[in-house]
Scaffold this active site. Structure first.
Site, short mmCIF file in Angstrom:
data_model
loop_
_atom_site.label_atom_id
_atom_site.label_comp_id
_atom_site.label_asym_id
_atom_site.label_seq_id
_atom_site.Cartn_x
_atom_site.Cartn_y
_atom_site.Cartn_z
CG HIS A 194 55.75 93.13 -20.67
ND1 HIS A 194 54.87 92.18 -21.15
CD2 HIS A 194 55.76 92.95 -19.33
CE1 HIS A 194 54.38 91.47 -20.16
NE2 HIS A 194 54.91 91.92 -19.03
CG HIS B 64 58.24 93.90 -15.50
ND1 HIS B 64 57.10 94.31 -14.84
CD2 HIS B 64 57.87 92.82 -16.23
CE1 HIS B 64 56.09 93.51 -15.15
NE2 HIS B 64 56.54 92.59 -15.99
#
Ligand code: AMP
Ligand code: ZN
Length: 139
Positions: free
Chosen positions: A99, A101
């Site tokens: 992922h 950020h």
């Protein structure tokens, strides 16, 4: 992947505050933000490491993240934004579904990355390190 919290968010089995979704990626608010609006962009397909994400998906992640960064500036009056990606436990990765950020930044937000900046001992040491990396680079 079975038991993966972000796969579950992708399938809607766990609630999230979704910001954007297409066939390849999903963006939603981080549950514990550094600053309000801090969000995560994930591939819908499970990848533990960013290094295995196919180019089309990785490219989409980057484009969507940058557009969301602009949206953070417009919507929340942010002055800028950071991208952050932790790959590996020692790098701070807690959720083992890759992922990115996107963190809105304000000039006076009081948050500081704890950078440590070393110096190379010599040009030779620096060049040997570069040569080793280049030798092992596979695209
Ligand atoms: P990392 O250290 O890069 O693996 O970061 C994982 C991030 O996921 C942290 O910032 C968490 O706050 C965030 N997070 C964990 N669970 C959830 C969730 N259910 N919904 C939204 N964000 C989450
Ligand atoms: Zn997953």
């Amino acid at each position: 992947m079975h038991g993966c919290i972000f796969c579950k968010i992708g399938k809607g089995e766990i609630p999230s505050t979704k910001l954007y979704e297409d066939e390849l990626v999903l963006a939603f608010l981080d549950i514990s933000p550094i600053n309000y609006g801090h969000l995560l962009v994930i591939p819908k397909e499970h990848h533990t490491s960013a290094s295995t994400i196919p180019e089309a998906t990785a490219g989409r992640m980057f484009t969507v993240s940058a557009r969301l960064g602009v949206a953070l500036k417009r919507a929340l009056n942010a002055d800028g934004y950071n991208f952050h990606l932790a790959d590996g436990t020692c790098a701070g990765q807690v959720v083992m579904h890759a992922h990115l950020h996107v963190i809105p930044r304000h000039a006076d937000d009081g948050f500081h990355w704890n950078w440590r900046q070393k110096k190379y001992d010599s040009d030779d040491q620096r060049d040997k390190i570069a040569a080793k990396i280049i030798e092992r680079l596979k695209l």
